[in-house]
Every structure is written in C-alpha cells, then in structure tokens.
Design an enzyme around this catalytic site. Structure first.
Site, mmCIF file in Angstrom:
data_model
loop_
_atom_site.group_PDB
_atom_site.id
_atom_site.type_symbol
_atom_site.label_atom_id
_atom_site.label_comp_id
_atom_site.label_asym_id
_atom_site.label_seq_id
_atom_site.Cartn_x
_atom_site.Cartn_y
_atom_site.Cartn_z
ATOM 1 N N ASP A 1 44.686 2.048 -42.183
ATOM 2 C CA ASP A 1 43.165 2.564 -42.489
ATOM 3 C C ASP A 1 42.046 1.357 -41.917
ATOM 4 O OD1 ASP A 1 41.000 4.008 -42.997
ATOM 5 O OD2 ASP A 1 41.537 3.714 -45.534
ATOM 6 N N ARG B 1 33.281 -2.696 -36.774
ATOM 7 C CA ARG B 1 33.095 -3.025 -38.641
ATOM 8 C C ARG B 1 32.880 -4.071 -38.282
ATOM 9 N NH1 ARG B 1 35.925 2.577 -41.782
ATOM 10 N NH2 ARG B 1 34.558 3.855 -40.951
ATOM 11 N N ASP C 1 38.421 -3.533 -46.927
ATOM 12 C CA ASP C 1 37.147 -2.774 -47.522
ATOM 13 C C ASP C 1 36.716 -4.011 -48.305
ATOM 14 O OD1 ASP C 1 38.268 -0.615 -45.688
ATOM 15 O OD2 ASP C 1 38.635 1.062 -47.281
#
Length: 412
Positions: free
Chosen positions: A232, A288, A236
C-alpha cells in the site's frame, strides 16, 4: 510564482558545496504496474555538489546508533528563508565533463540532537532517551522490545522479517546499527502512541504499509531511513495524528508514497496533521510526495527526481508550504486539489523546477497531459512555518547534492 523554472537542458552546479486495521488508502490514484528497480525512467540528476560549509542545512546526522536520539530542543540555529523570491544560481549550458572529474561530496550537514519542524513542538520528541538500550536481530525480540510505554532504545541489527502491521509503543527509539539494518515483509504501526523515533533502517517489501501513523498519535520523528516496495503506502499519517517530522529519507520504487489525511470526509482531522518534510529524496516514486488533506504541512529542501505523476498535492482544506525544493522531471510539481478532492491552499517559494527530457505519457488517469514547462500550482495563503518553529532552509540549488550524499539508511 517565485520558483525558477527551466526546461530542456542538463545542469551543473558550481563546485563548493513515514486505525485498527482500517485501510487509509486515500483514493484517487490508479496503481500502475510495479516499477522496475530503483529510480525513475529518463533523465539524470544534476551534476555537481551542494551547499558550502555553514549553509544552514537542517540535517539530523549527529546522534550515534547506540545512543538513540537525545532531547529535542525544538529549534535550529536560525529561522530560514521565509519568503521572497530567489533566482536560480544554476549554470546554464554547462557539461559535467567541464569539472574535470567527479566533484567532491558537499560538506556534511550540521549534527542535531533532535528533529527540526513540527516534531520539535508539543513537548518535543525524544523517543527512548534515558531508557534501557537493547539490541534485537529477530522478529520476536523486536516485537517484545517495542511493546509497552516505558522508554527504550531498540537497536536493530541485520535483517528482521515481519508480516502485517506491528505495534510500536510510546517512548521508543528504533534505530538501525550500521548500514545494513532492514525490516522486510511487514511494517510498523503507531496507534494512539506518543514520542517515537525511527532512524537508520531500510523498509522493504511490506505487505501493507511500511510505517502507519494513525489515530491521535503525536510526536514522531522518522529520519535517515530508506523506503521501497510496499503493498500500500510507504508512509501514512492519518486520523488526527500530528507533530511529525520526516527528514533525510529516501523513497524509491513505489507509486503511493506519503499520505497525510485519509479521506475527504475526515473533517475531524482539521487542526491536526501538522507535519514537516525536509531533505528527503523522492527517487522515481509517482504520487503523494505528500498528498495532504486538512493538515498543515511544510515541505522544504526535498529532491524530486523523475516523479511521473505529481510532486505535492494540497487537497480538501489542507494548508501546504512548498519551499526550497528541487524538482527535476516532475511534470506536476505542485497541485491544488487532486482527483475528486477539492483544492486546499498551497504556497510555493524559492523552488527550482527543471526538465531535461520530453514530457512522458502519464500512467495515472487523474493526470492531464504533461505541460511543456512544468509549474507549481498555488492557491490561498496556507501558513507561515517560521511563526511556529525555527529552521534554516538551504538554497534549492544545493539540495540534490546534499540529499544524494547524506539521505537514507546508512548515512548516520
């Protein structure tokens, strides 16, 4: 716009110088086929070196592996460049051969005893300082050492294989010994924790995230690590977490790199997600860098190389300052909004945006065709980082050499 943007030429610089099993997937980006090895396709980093001695680099390179990190004072030497424009000092039309051989490395950044930026606030980030020092070389020992809230300095020796996301308790320093400390196959998970330092470790092939910071976790410093190949995200920072600094890391061979704020609907994140990213190398990663919702994020002195989708995205009420970065072959260096998200505020200053190759076809359907000359999108006023903490930004032209020389695992 106060950045310097030049296309169609190679450059030479003058010689002298990281929820309870819930997916924080963020949405929006389509996932292309896996990249083939480290780095992006096409183009070359600029030849040459970085800052002269005393350039005000904000590196954290001084703490030794065995000592963990010491107290964070919350300040560096001086408040850095906080506005105004500066022209690029890059030499035009020069060739690396003209330097007469490989240039020397730039002088090392000044040692620090704690993080620069948001992790220096809210009481500071000291990790396991003052606690027991333990050395671990297998998964069982690492998991045992990371448990609980008592201060502990955990030295990682060699390669440790994990699976899934593995809990890290408060008041921990997790630091690699030497240049070959690795955590492979799984990731680290911080849920409602405080005061954690993670340094000098290579994270590789995680079957979820490499590091997940979630649900009211505060005061985290991720420094001098290398990240690649997660199922993933590589890092995060979500769900009302805050006071995080991400410094001197290398991110490569990945699509979704750093997500700050997991959902457009997570309005509870407003007032949290305060993050500083400085002196990181985004080497061929695609999206990102970071993608931000709701948070206040300061992105300074990072090196963006061959990022085929975009660099920084400010989405859904975010406030982002993009300062003193070097973008090479990053066709959308800054975006106000992305996919279905409303735009956030984004301010840019003193960045260098360069290309030395034709625009490539995008692998992400959310991207429009690349422009002939990339520029940073801007919107609104964001915030003033210098009003919150002290920092000293290096000149953007010095960033590639500094970051390539001193970022990543094995460099402290």
């Amino acid at each position: 716009m106060t950045s310097s943007s030049k296309s169609g030429r190679s450059l030479v610089f003058p010689l002298a110088l990281l929820a309870l099993g819930l997916c924080a997937c963020g949405g929006g980006e389509a996932t292309p086929p896996a990249a083939d090895g480290a780095g992006g396709s096409g183009g070359s980093p600029p030849a040459g070196t970085g800052a002269t001695a005393g350039s005000g680099a904000t590196a954290s390179s001084g703490a030794t592996a065995s000592s963990g990190a010491t107290a964070s004072s919350g300040a560096t030497a001086s408040s850095g460049a906080t506005g105004g424009s500066s022209a690029s000092s890059v030499a035009s039309g020069a060739s690396s051969a003209s330097t007469g051989g490989d240039p020397p490395d730039p002088p090392p950044p000044a040692p620090e005893d704690g993080p620069v930026g948001f992790a220096s606030l809210n009481g500071g980030t000291t990790g396991g300082e003052g606690g027991m020092v333990v050395t671990v070389s297998d998964a069982e020992s690492l998991l045992e050492a990371m448990a609980g809230t008592e201060p502990r300095v955990i030295q990682v020796s060699g390669t440790i294989e994990l699976s899934g996301m593995n809990d890290v308790g408060s008041n921990k320093t997790i630091v690699g010994l030497g240049a070959d400390a690795k955590i492979v196959g799984g990731g680290l998970y911080l849920y409602r924790e405080k005061n954690v330092i993670i340094r000098n470790i290579t994270f590789q092939d995680a079957n979820e995230d490499a590091i997940g910071i979630t649900t009211e976790t505060t005061n985290v410093w991720i420094d001098h690590c290398t990240f690649m190949n997660a199922a993933d995200g590589l890092l995060d920072i979500v769900r009302e977490s805050s006071y995080v600094t991400v410094s001197w890391n290398v991110f490569r061979n990945h699509h979704k790199t750093i997500l700050i704020g997991h959902s457009d609907a997570a309005s509870a994140d407003a007032g949290f997600l305060k993050v500083t990213l400085h002196h990181n190398w985004f080497d061929g990663t695609q999206t990102r860098h970071p993608s931000v919702r709701f948070g206040q994020v300061h992105v300074f002195n990072n090196y963006y190389l061959n990022n085929l989708s975009y660099g920084v995205a400010s989405r859904m009420e975010a406030d982002v300052v993009v300062e003193g970065n070097y973008f090479l072959n990053t066709w959308f260096p800054c975006r106000a909004g992305y996919a279905d998200s409303e735009p956030g505020d984004i301010v840019e200053r003193n960045n260098i945006i360069e290309t030395n190759m034709p625009p490539p076809p995008s692998e992400d359907p959310n991207d429009p065709p690349p422009p002939a000359t990339p520029v940073c999108e801007t919107r609104g006023a964001a915030f003033d980082p210098a009003a919150m903490y002290s920092y000293a930004a290096d000149p953007a032209e010095d960033v590639p050499a500094l970051v390539m020389s001193y970022a990543g695992a094995g460099r402290i």
